[in-house]
Scaffold this motif. Sequence first.
Motif, PDB file in Angstrom:
ATOM      1  N   VAL A  23       0.840  -1.203   0.000  1.00 27.63           N
ATOM      2  CA  VAL A  23       0.000   0.000   0.000  1.00 27.63           C
ATOM      3  C   VAL A  23       0.876   1.256   0.000  1.00 27.63           C
TER       4      VAL A  23
ATOM      5  N   GLU B 275       2.346   1.648  -3.452  1.00 30.57           N
ATOM      6  CA  GLU B 275       1.341   2.198  -4.370  1.00 30.57           C
ATOM      7  C   GLU B 275       1.207   3.698  -4.200  1.00 30.57           C
ATOM      8  N   LYS B 276       1.178   4.151  -2.952  1.00 28.24           N
ATOM      9  CA  LYS B 276       1.065   5.582  -2.688  1.00 28.24           C
ATOM     10  C   LYS B 276       2.286   6.319  -3.236  1.00 28.24           C
TER      11      LYS B 276
END
Length: 66
Positions: free
Chosen positions: A49, A52-53
């Motif tokens: 996550v 992805e950010k």
Amino acid sequence: MPRVMPKPEVLRWAWESINLSAKEVAEKMNQDIEVIEQWEQSERYPTYVQLEKLAHDLFNRPVAVF
């Protein structure tokens, strides 16, 4: 949470290519600078996550780059 193991030189290249310092990345990711420095040294890895950010929100690049 699963961790991914991007190469530190790729992470460094990504933020340097948009003129960010590790400190600025830490601020934008709401992380301590120590965490980002550990990513740079392969002592610690971002979660998927977080990657992805980084890829989408900060670097405007596909996750596959990492």
